[in-house]
Design a protein around this motif. Structure first.
Motif, PDB file in Angstrom:
ATOM      1  N   LYS A  18       0.916  -1.102   0.086  1.00 46.05           N
ATOM      2  CA  LYS A  18      -0.128   0.027   0.095  1.00 46.05           C
ATOM      3  C   LYS A  18       0.944   1.076   0.014  1.00 46.05           C
ATOM      4  CE  LYS A  18      -3.593  -2.267   2.626  1.00 46.05           C
ATOM      5  NZ  LYS A  18      -4.793  -2.191   3.909  1.00 46.05           N
ATOM      6  N   ASP A  19       0.389   2.138  -0.499  1.00 50.69           N
ATOM      7  CA  ASP A  19       0.947   3.664  -0.351  1.00 50.69           C
ATOM      8  C   ASP A  19       1.152   3.875   0.891  1.00 50.69           C
ATOM      9  OD1 ASP A  19       1.875   6.284  -0.692  1.00 50.69           O
ATOM     10  OD2 ASP A  19       0.477   6.872  -2.103  1.00 50.69           O
ATOM     11  N   ILE A  20       2.769   4.135   0.956  1.00 52.95           N
ATOM     12  CA  ILE A  20       3.092   4.456   2.455  1.00 52.95           C
ATOM     13  C   ILE A  20       2.667   5.837   3.061  1.00 52.95           C
ATOM     14  CG2 ILE A  20       5.214   5.616   1.944  1.00 52.95           C
ATOM     15  CD1 ILE A  20       6.733   4.022   3.980  1.00 52.95           C
ATOM     16  N   HIS A  21       2.092   6.629   2.294  1.00 46.88           N
ATOM     17  CA  HIS A  21       1.541   7.793   2.923  1.00 46.88           C
ATOM     18  C   HIS A  21      -0.071   7.804   3.020  1.00 46.88           C
ATOM     19  CE1 HIS A  21       5.034  10.446   2.296  1.00 46.88           C
ATOM     20  NE2 HIS A  21       5.272   9.575   1.244  1.00 46.88           N
ATOM     21  N   ALA A  22      -0.535   6.655   2.748  1.00 47.37           N
ATOM     22  CA  ALA A  22      -1.852   6.316   2.909  1.00 47.37           C
ATOM     23  C   ALA A  22      -2.363   6.349   4.375  1.00 47.37           C
ATOM     24  CB  ALA A  22      -2.697   5.145   2.065  1.00 47.37           C
ATOM     25  N   PRO A  23      -1.776   5.407   5.193  1.00 46.89           N
ATOM     26  CA  PRO A  23      -2.165   5.472   6.471  1.00 46.89           C
ATOM     27  C   PRO A  23      -1.423   6.709   7.379  1.00 46.89           C
ATOM     28  CG  PRO A  23      -0.445   3.786   6.088  1.00 46.89           C
ATOM     29  CD  PRO A  23      -0.809   4.484   4.785  1.00 46.89           C
ATOM     30  N   ARG A  24      -1.980   6.584   8.727  1.00 44.87           N
ATOM     31  CA  ARG A  24      -1.293   7.925   9.638  1.00 44.87           C
ATOM     32  C   ARG A  24       0.045   7.309   9.658  1.00 44.87           C
ATOM     33  NH1 ARG A  24      -4.015  11.720  11.591  1.00 44.87           N
ATOM     34  NH2 ARG A  24      -2.789  11.672  13.575  1.00 44.87           N
ATOM     35  N   ALA A  25       0.845   8.522  10.259  1.00 46.77           N
ATOM     36  CA  ALA A  25       2.216   8.268  10.723  1.00 46.77           C
ATOM     37  C   ALA A  25       2.409   7.012  11.735  1.00 46.77           C
ATOM     38  CB  ALA A  25       2.976   9.584  10.824  1.00 46.77           C
ATOM     39  N   LYS A  26       1.443   7.276  12.718  1.00 51.37           N
ATOM     40  CA  LYS A  26       1.594   6.218  13.801  1.00 51.37           C
ATOM     41  C   LYS A  26       1.396   4.914  13.392  1.00 51.37           C
ATOM     42  CE  LYS A  26       0.291   9.614  17.714  1.00 51.37           C
ATOM     43  NZ  LYS A  26      -0.575   9.866  18.602  1.00 51.37           N
ATOM     44  N   GLU A  27       0.567   4.856  12.665  1.00 52.13           N
ATOM     45  CA  GLU A  27       0.422   3.223  12.077  1.00 52.13           C
ATOM     46  C   GLU A  27       1.523   2.725  11.223  1.00 52.13           C
ATOM     47  OE1 GLU A  27      -2.220   0.808   8.959  1.00 52.13           O
ATOM     48  OE2 GLU A  27      -3.124   2.506   9.663  1.00 52.13           O
ATOM     49  N   VAL A  28       2.253   3.751  10.499  1.00 49.92           N
ATOM     50  CA  VAL A  28       3.409   3.193  10.015  1.00 49.92           C
ATOM     51  C   VAL A  28       4.595   2.921  10.818  1.00 49.92           C
ATOM     52  CG1 VAL A  28       5.203   4.130   8.180  1.00 49.92           C
ATOM     53  CG2 VAL A  28       2.718   4.464   7.837  1.00 49.92           C
ATOM     54  N   ALA A  29       4.572   3.831  11.948  1.00 50.16           N
ATOM     55  CA  ALA A  29       5.756   3.776  12.859  1.00 50.16           C
ATOM     56  C   ALA A  29       5.773   2.470  13.464  1.00 50.16           C
ATOM     57  CB  ALA A  29       5.507   4.889  13.842  1.00 50.16           C
ATOM     58  N   THR A  30       4.628   1.560  13.583  1.00 46.08           N
ATOM     59  CA  THR A  30       4.524   0.396  13.921  1.00 46.08           C
ATOM     60  C   THR A  30       5.299  -0.992  13.385  1.00 46.08           C
ATOM     61  OG1 THR A  30       2.460  -0.184  13.281  1.00 46.08           O
ATOM     62  CG2 THR A  30       2.424   0.868  15.395  1.00 46.08           C
ATOM     63  N   ARG A  31       5.493  -0.462  12.141  1.00 48.86           N
ATOM     64  CA  ARG A  31       5.859  -1.566  11.063  1.00 48.86           C
ATOM     65  C   ARG A  31       7.374  -0.809  10.460  1.00 48.86           C
ATOM     66  NH1 ARG A  31       1.583  -2.087   6.594  1.00 48.86           N
ATOM     67  NH2 ARG A  31       0.946  -0.019   7.286  1.00 48.86           N
ATOM     68  N   LEU A  32       7.761   0.319  10.441  1.00 49.74           N
ATOM     69  CA  LEU A  32       9.043   0.944   9.976  1.00 49.74           C
ATOM     70  C   LEU A  32       9.702   1.801  11.038  1.00 49.74           C
ATOM     71  CD1 LEU A  32       9.401   1.577   6.240  1.00 49.74           C
ATOM     72  CD2 LEU A  32      10.036   3.160   7.781  1.00 49.74           C
ATOM     73  N   GLY A  33      10.807   1.876  11.129  1.00 45.22           N
ATOM     74  CA  GLY A  33      11.542   2.702  11.794  1.00 45.22           C
ATOM     75  C   GLY A  33      12.928   3.098  11.134  1.00 45.22           C
ATOM     76  N   LEU A  34      13.412   4.415  11.444  1.00 43.77           N
ATOM     77  CA  LEU A  34      14.568   4.818  10.884  1.00 43.77           C
ATOM     78  C   LEU A  34      15.431   5.177  11.974  1.00 43.77           C
ATOM     79  CD1 LEU A  34      16.132   5.799   8.316  1.00 43.77           C
ATOM     80  CD2 LEU A  34      15.170   7.857   8.779  1.00 43.77           C
ATOM     81  N   LEU A  35      16.843   4.482  11.939  1.00 46.99           N
ATOM     82  CA  LEU A  35      17.674   4.876  12.918  1.00 46.99           C
ATOM     83  C   LEU A  35      18.697   5.822  12.250  1.00 46.99           C
ATOM     84  CD1 LEU A  35      19.021   4.686  15.962  1.00 46.99           C
ATOM     85  CD2 LEU A  35      20.131   2.644  14.891  1.00 46.99           C
ATOM     86  N   PRO A  36      18.960   7.236  12.293  1.00 50.07           N
ATOM     87  CA  PRO A  36      19.828   7.976  11.690  1.00 50.07           C
ATOM     88  C   PRO A  36      21.292   7.651  12.156  1.00 50.07           C
ATOM     89  CG  PRO A  36      18.115   9.270  12.895  1.00 50.07           C
ATOM     90  CD  PRO A  36      18.051   7.782  13.455  1.00 50.07           C
TER      91      PRO A  36
END
Length: 352
Positions: free
Chosen positions: A71-89
């Motif tokens: 699914k388009d990653i911008h479709a769900p809310r940010a909090k929902e995406v954060a449960t499946r994807l994270g970025l460690l700078p």
């Protein structure tokens, strides 16, 4: 969602990456296989970090689509995406408040930050400011309740979030530096312009240049002919070779140091295997290494310093390796901390 190993849960399909009108990459398609390690290689300023921001939903593509679980990653809310994807700078991001405090302005709210990247003399000031955002997820209700006149959003790229913030107050997003990151001081200049105090940025720049000249004059006998290198470590089994054409160079070269010819032979901000340590900074008299604003190193640097490769460097054996603060300079607080550490090193060298 369970995905067979090797198949992509995260995919970019024909994306164009850009900051406003400045295009970083076009028509890029990439699959990130599930259950595997994926390495993105490329020269400095080619768009590696921008691609990661696009894949992590921090930067919306100008064209094309990033998909997460089909699914388009911008479709769900940010909090929902954060449960499946994270970025460690690669390194800790300085809070926007650093530039604001540099300019003599106290913000009414701020994003979450790591204590080690705030100088000890500002800890009380920072702790007195409410935290109204975690990462790139601002608490809109809390921000609105503070009634800000201006919102600085250096770590927010998602259009949806920016639009929500704009409903509260005007939003200012500093220009991403990209391959121009050596010009760290431009961020302070831009923030000063946004706050209506451009003269403050000019004062900071003049004071900093005067301090550099004072150090150069006071310790000329030690600095003259001394070769230095600067390294950082942000991942396993490799280190960063910065070179004088980067942020650290703008702080140290005006003092009169000679930069390592070996390190300058690598491209600025090069990621190098630990096995190449001696061939990159084996010619230095003094080695400066990345630390937080407490002089403490991250686990990757600690691991590097424990190796025989590091311990065998001439500068390390001579006792001439010193913490120098953050290699990624966010403002004059960071820059002056580096000069503080350099003066301590020069005092040590003078005594020896």
């Amino acid at each position: 969602m369970s995905t067979p190993p090797g198949e992509a849960r995260l995919r970019a399909d024909g994306i164009t990456m850009a900051y406003d009108k400045r295009v970083i990459g076009e028509d890029l398609t990439v699959d990130i296989p599930d259950g595997e390690f994926t390495v993105i290689l490329g020269p400095n300023a080619c768009g590696k970090s921008t691609l990661l921001r696009s894949l992590a939903r921090l930067l919306k593509p100008g064209a094309g689509t990033v998909y997460l679980d089909g699914k388009d990653i911008h479709a769900p809310r940010a909090k929902e995406v954060a449960t499946r994807l994270g970025l460690l700078p690669q390194s800790a991001t300085a809070p926007a408040g650093i530039s604001v405090f540099d300019l003599g302005v106290t913000p009414v709210g701020q994003s979450q930050y790591q204590p080690g990247i705030v100088p000890e003399d500002l800890v009380d000031d920072f702790e007195a400011v409410p935290v109204v955002a975690e990462g790139v997820e601002p608490n809109l209700e809390e921000i609105a309740g503070l009634e800000p006149d201006l919102i600085l959003a250096p770590n927010v790229y998602e259009e949806e979030v920016v639009e929500q913030l704009q409903a509260v107050a005007p939003v200012y997003i500093p220009t991403p530096r990209g391959g121009d990151r050596a010009k760290w001081f431009q961020r302070t200049e831009e923030v000063a312009d946004a706050l209506g105090v451009p003269e403050k940025a000019d004062e900071l720049a003049a004071d900093f240049a005067a301090r550099q000249q004072e150090i150069a004059d006071t310790y000329a006998d030690v600095i003259d002919g001394t070769t230095i290198g600067v390294i950082g470590a942000f991942e396993e089994n490799s280190f960063y070779a910065w070179g004088e054409e980067n942020m650290s160079g703008t702080l140290l070269v005006p003092l009169g140091f000679t930069w390592s010819a070996q390190e300058n032979g690598a491209e600025p901000e090069a990621t190098v295997s630990n096995e190449s340590l001696d061939s990159v900074v084996g010619d230095v008299d003094v080695l400066f290494y990345d630390s937080d604003l407490r002089g403490e190193v991250n686990p990757f640097m600690a691991d590097l310093q424990a190796t025989t490769l590091y311990q065998g460097l001439p500068a390390v054996q001579d006792g001439h390796a010193y913490p120098v603060g953050k290699n990624t300079v966010a403002g004059y607080t960071d820059a002056n901390y580096t000069l503080d550490r350099v003066v301590e090193a020069l005092e040590d060298l003078q005594a020896s």
